[in-house]
Design a protein around this motif. Sequence first.
Motif, PDB file in Angstrom:
ATOM      1  N   ASN A 197     -20.116   8.458  -7.895  1.00 37.92           N
ATOM      2  CA  ASN A 197     -20.461   7.105  -7.326  1.00 37.92           C
ATOM      3  C   ASN A 197     -19.847   6.638  -6.077  1.00 37.92           C
ATOM      4  OD1 ASN A 197     -22.381   6.893  -9.160  1.00 37.92           O
ATOM      5  ND2 ASN A 197     -21.044   5.921 -10.825  1.00 37.92           N
ATOM      6  N   GLU A 198     -18.531   6.979  -6.169  1.00 41.55           N
ATOM      7  CA  GLU A 198     -17.827   6.500  -5.109  1.00 41.55           C
ATOM      8  C   GLU A 198     -18.145   7.127  -3.731  1.00 41.55           C
ATOM      9  OE1 GLU A 198     -15.707   4.405  -4.733  1.00 41.55           O
ATOM     10  OE2 GLU A 198     -14.802   3.866  -6.703  1.00 41.55           O
ATOM     11  N   LEU A 199     -18.527   8.405  -3.690  1.00 46.04           N
ATOM     12  CA  LEU A 199     -18.997   9.069  -2.435  1.00 46.04           C
ATOM     13  C   LEU A 199     -20.347   8.367  -2.246  1.00 46.04           C
ATOM     14  CD1 LEU A 199     -19.137  11.308  -0.603  1.00 46.04           C
ATOM     15  CD2 LEU A 199     -20.442  12.606  -2.324  1.00 46.04           C
ATOM     16  N   LYS A 200     -21.184   8.134  -3.073  1.00 44.25           N
ATOM     17  CA  LYS A 200     -22.656   7.489  -2.794  1.00 44.25           C
ATOM     18  C   LYS A 200     -22.304   5.932  -2.073  1.00 44.25           C
ATOM     19  CE  LYS A 200     -24.421   8.768  -6.732  1.00 44.25           C
ATOM     20  NZ  LYS A 200     -25.434   8.896  -7.765  1.00 44.25           N
ATOM     21  N   SER A 201     -21.133   5.361  -2.533  1.00 49.00           N
ATOM     22  CA  SER A 201     -21.032   4.030  -2.280  1.00 49.00           C
ATOM     23  C   SER A 201     -20.178   3.975  -0.893  1.00 49.00           C
ATOM     24  CB  SER A 201     -20.099   3.354  -3.184  1.00 49.00           C
ATOM     25  OG  SER A 201     -20.987   3.381  -4.517  1.00 49.00           O
TER      26      SER A 201
ATOM     27  N   VAL B 167     -10.271  -3.208  -5.052  1.00 47.55           N
ATOM     28  CA  VAL B 167      -9.814  -2.362  -4.003  1.00 47.55           C
ATOM     29  C   VAL B 167      -8.812  -1.310  -4.195  1.00 47.55           C
ATOM     30  CG1 VAL B 167     -10.762  -4.088  -2.413  1.00 47.55           C
ATOM     31  CG2 VAL B 167      -8.248  -4.116  -3.269  1.00 47.55           C
ATOM     32  N   ASN B 168      -8.101  -1.497  -5.279  1.00 46.34           N
ATOM     33  CA  ASN B 168      -7.065  -0.567  -5.886  1.00 46.34           C
ATOM     34  C   ASN B 168      -7.513   0.523  -6.759  1.00 46.34           C
ATOM     35  OD1 ASN B 168      -5.023  -2.326  -5.113  1.00 46.34           O
ATOM     36  ND2 ASN B 168      -5.308  -3.481  -6.822  1.00 46.34           N
ATOM     37  N   SER B 169      -9.007   0.780  -6.796  1.00 49.94           N
ATOM     38  CA  SER B 169      -9.634   1.953  -7.496  1.00 49.94           C
ATOM     39  C   SER B 169      -9.528   2.968  -6.427  1.00 49.94           C
ATOM     40  CB  SER B 169     -10.975   1.604  -7.673  1.00 49.94           C
ATOM     41  OG  SER B 169     -11.712   1.344  -6.466  1.00 49.94           O
ATOM     42  N   PHE B 170      -9.322   2.876  -5.246  1.00 49.40           N
ATOM     43  CA  PHE B 170      -9.098   3.823  -4.091  1.00 49.40           C
ATOM     44  C   PHE B 170      -7.913   4.715  -4.502  1.00 49.40           C
ATOM     45  CE2 PHE B 170      -7.334   5.670  -0.616  1.00 49.40           C
ATOM     46  CZ  PHE B 170      -8.328   6.512   0.088  1.00 49.40           C
ATOM     47  N   TYR B 171      -6.753   4.219  -4.855  1.00 46.48           N
ATOM     48  CA  TYR B 171      -5.618   4.937  -5.392  1.00 46.48           C
ATOM     49  C   TYR B 171      -5.757   5.719  -6.776  1.00 46.48           C
ATOM     50  CZ  TYR B 171      -3.710   1.804  -1.560  1.00 46.48           C
ATOM     51  OH  TYR B 171      -3.537   1.294  -0.589  1.00 46.48           O
ATOM     52  N   LEU B 172      -6.631   5.427  -7.379  1.00 43.77           N
ATOM     53  CA  LEU B 172      -6.838   5.997  -8.651  1.00 43.77           C
ATOM     54  C   LEU B 172      -7.620   7.270  -8.517  1.00 43.77           C
ATOM     55  CD1 LEU B 172      -7.508   3.076 -10.966  1.00 43.77           C
ATOM     56  CD2 LEU B 172      -5.277   4.035 -10.574  1.00 43.77           C
TER      57      LEU B 172
ATOM     58  N   ASN C  85       0.886  -1.123   0.081  1.00 43.19           N
ATOM     59  CA  ASN C  85       0.053  -0.131  -0.037  1.00 43.19           C
ATOM     60  C   ASN C  85       0.692   1.234  -0.162  1.00 43.19           C
ATOM     61  OD1 ASN C  85      -2.295  -1.531  -0.064  1.00 43.19           O
ATOM     62  ND2 ASN C  85      -2.746  -1.330   2.192  1.00 43.19           N
ATOM     63  N   ASP C  86       1.989   1.294   0.668  1.00 42.19           N
ATOM     64  CA  ASP C  86       2.710   2.327   0.710  1.00 42.19           C
ATOM     65  C   ASP C  86       3.353   2.788  -0.587  1.00 42.19           C
ATOM     66  OD1 ASP C  86       2.464   2.704   3.543  1.00 42.19           O
ATOM     67  OD2 ASP C  86       4.423   1.985   4.085  1.00 42.19           O
ATOM     68  N   MET C  87       3.620   1.842  -1.319  1.00 41.29           N
ATOM     69  CA  MET C  87       4.098   1.742  -2.803  1.00 41.29           C
ATOM     70  C   MET C  87       3.029   2.528  -3.687  1.00 41.29           C
ATOM     71  SD  MET C  87       6.545   1.943  -4.897  1.00 41.29           S
ATOM     72  CE  MET C  87       7.889   1.205  -3.706  1.00 41.29           C
ATOM     73  N   LYS C  88       2.035   1.960  -3.556  1.00 44.07           N
ATOM     74  CA  LYS C  88       0.764   2.363  -4.356  1.00 44.07           C
ATOM     75  C   LYS C  88       0.628   3.905  -3.957  1.00 44.07           C
ATOM     76  CE  LYS C  88      -1.752  -2.177  -4.658  1.00 44.07           C
ATOM     77  NZ  LYS C  88      -2.623  -2.837  -4.012  1.00 44.07           N
ATOM     78  N   GLU C  89       0.593   4.290  -2.706  1.00 40.96           N
ATOM     79  CA  GLU C  89       0.431   5.750  -2.676  1.00 40.96           C
ATOM     80  C   GLU C  89       1.563   6.371  -3.070  1.00 40.96           C
ATOM     81  OE1 GLU C  89       0.310   6.092   1.788  1.00 40.96           O
ATOM     82  OE2 GLU C  89      -1.488   5.102   2.097  1.00 40.96           O
ATOM     83  N   LEU C  90       2.842   6.197  -3.121  1.00 42.47           N
ATOM     84  CA  LEU C  90       3.839   6.678  -3.565  1.00 42.47           C
ATOM     85  C   LEU C  90       3.539   6.968  -5.341  1.00 42.47           C
ATOM     86  CD1 LEU C  90       6.524   8.304  -4.077  1.00 42.47           C
ATOM     87  CD2 LEU C  90       7.618   5.865  -3.979  1.00 42.47           C
ATOM     88  N   LEU C  91       3.174   5.804  -5.938  1.00 41.72           N
ATOM     89  CA  LEU C  91       3.022   5.996  -7.367  1.00 41.72           C
ATOM     90  C   LEU C  91       1.883   6.724  -7.530  1.00 41.72           C
ATOM     91  CD1 LEU C  91       3.772   2.150  -7.700  1.00 41.72           C
ATOM     92  CD2 LEU C  91       5.041   3.794  -8.670  1.00 41.72           C
TER      93      LEU C  91
ATOM     94  N   PRO D  78     -16.169  12.099   4.604  1.00 37.06           N
ATOM     95  CA  PRO D  78     -15.154  13.256   4.248  1.00 37.06           C
ATOM     96  C   PRO D  78     -14.038  13.012   3.410  1.00 37.06           C
ATOM     97  CG  PRO D  78     -15.963  13.054   6.594  1.00 37.06           C
ATOM     98  CD  PRO D  78     -16.361  11.954   5.949  1.00 37.06           C
ATOM     99  N   VAL D  79     -13.579  11.998   3.355  1.00 37.85           N
ATOM    100  CA  VAL D  79     -12.511  11.436   2.334  1.00 37.85           C
ATOM    101  C   VAL D  79     -13.028  11.750   1.035  1.00 37.85           C
ATOM    102  CG1 VAL D  79     -11.231   9.634   1.376  1.00 37.85           C
ATOM    103  CG2 VAL D  79     -11.499   9.850   3.964  1.00 37.85           C
ATOM    104  N   TYR D  80     -14.277  11.084   0.532  1.00 37.53           N
ATOM    105  CA  TYR D  80     -14.629  11.271  -0.528  1.00 37.53           C
ATOM    106  C   TYR D  80     -15.256  12.736  -1.341  1.00 37.53           C
ATOM    107  CZ  TYR D  80     -14.121   6.236  -0.835  1.00 37.53           C
ATOM    108  OH  TYR D  80     -13.301   4.910  -0.618  1.00 37.53           O
ATOM    109  N   VAL D  81     -15.493  13.430  -0.121  1.00 36.75           N
ATOM    110  CA  VAL D  81     -16.223  14.659  -0.664  1.00 36.75           C
ATOM    111  C   VAL D  81     -15.012  15.602  -0.937  1.00 36.75           C
ATOM    112  CG1 VAL D  81     -16.947  16.842   0.814  1.00 36.75           C
ATOM    113  CG2 VAL D  81     -18.398  14.819   0.706  1.00 36.75           C
ATOM    114  N   ASN D  82     -13.926  15.095  -0.280  1.00 33.59           N
ATOM    115  CA  ASN D  82     -12.564  15.820  -0.590  1.00 33.59           C
ATOM    116  C   ASN D  82     -12.372  15.964  -1.857  1.00 33.59           C
ATOM    117  OD1 ASN D  82     -10.060  17.344   0.542  1.00 33.59           O
ATOM    118  ND2 ASN D  82      -9.021  15.599  -0.346  1.00 33.59           N
ATOM    119  N   TYR D  83     -12.551  14.636  -2.543  1.00 35.32           N
ATOM    120  CA  TYR D  83     -11.996  14.320  -3.837  1.00 35.32           C
ATOM    121  C   TYR D  83     -12.740  15.247  -4.756  1.00 35.32           C
ATOM    122  CZ  TYR D  83      -9.251  10.158  -2.596  1.00 35.32           C
ATOM    123  OH  TYR D  83      -8.297   9.725  -2.073  1.00 35.32           O
TER     124      TYR D  83
END
Length: 277
Positions: free
Chosen positions: A196-200, A172-177, A142-148, A206-211
């Motif tokens: 859709n991500e916010l509603k799901s 589950v990796n869609s979060f990093y996109l 996960n740390d590497m996914k965040e960096l990438l 707070p996290v998804y509203v920020n996007y």
Amino acid sequence: MNKKVIDIDNVFDDFLVKYINENKGKFTEKQWEEKIPVMYLEFGSTALEELDGATPEEYYSDLTGEELAKLLAAHVEKEVPVSDFLCEALIKSDCEKYLVNYIDNEHDQTLVAYSVNVLNDKKSTLALDRYLNLILSDQTCNDMKELLAESLVNHAELVKEQVLENYERAGVNSFYLLEILSVCKKDDRVLEILLNELKSHLSDIPVYVNYLMQYGDEKALPTLLELIDNEKINYVDFKELKFAIEFLGGEYTKERDFSNDKYYKRIKGVKNETSSN
């Protein structure tokens, strides 16, 4: 390649200790703190026996990009710290195509991270496909996914179509996109995903509203106004949604009673306690 794998940071520590011992009592603790960065600069231009008479700044100057990349890999393999001087030499060199070869799950994650950071500093776009593939791989930590993902944010428009193409199968990796998509130019396909991500993920508003705020499209307002009107949302989510609505140019004026909400009580309790002190 005729350069030794040397812990230059450790050489600097010895250099600093020697200087401190030779100048005991001359400086206060604060002055020493201010002097260390200056000493590092002086160290960089000092000829050293440990470096065969070269200075740290010039030690790597005669190496090619390929040789520097191999030396970086050797440092990581032998667990010898990589100095700023080696990193600077890599940034100045033509090493991109060699570092790209290290960016996969077959290599040490430390080597991958160094390679990515150097390529980022060089503003290189050679490895963007590899970054995305690694994010989509369940083998990547996960740390590497965040960096990438952070790296791809700087090239969001270049990879947008690939991200959109792979989003559905990302799981589950869609979060990093999401971070990448949230900085793209306006595109209804992107907005639909963010909404859709916010509603799901109503348990993590707070996290998804920020996007959505980062994306900055007022077309999100109807969905946000619908969500904020839900009587079941808690006080924290209400405040986040209201802020987002106003940030995107909308308005929500309906009076709401959160006196029985646990978050409201906690926040107001802290405020009252603070004000009473």
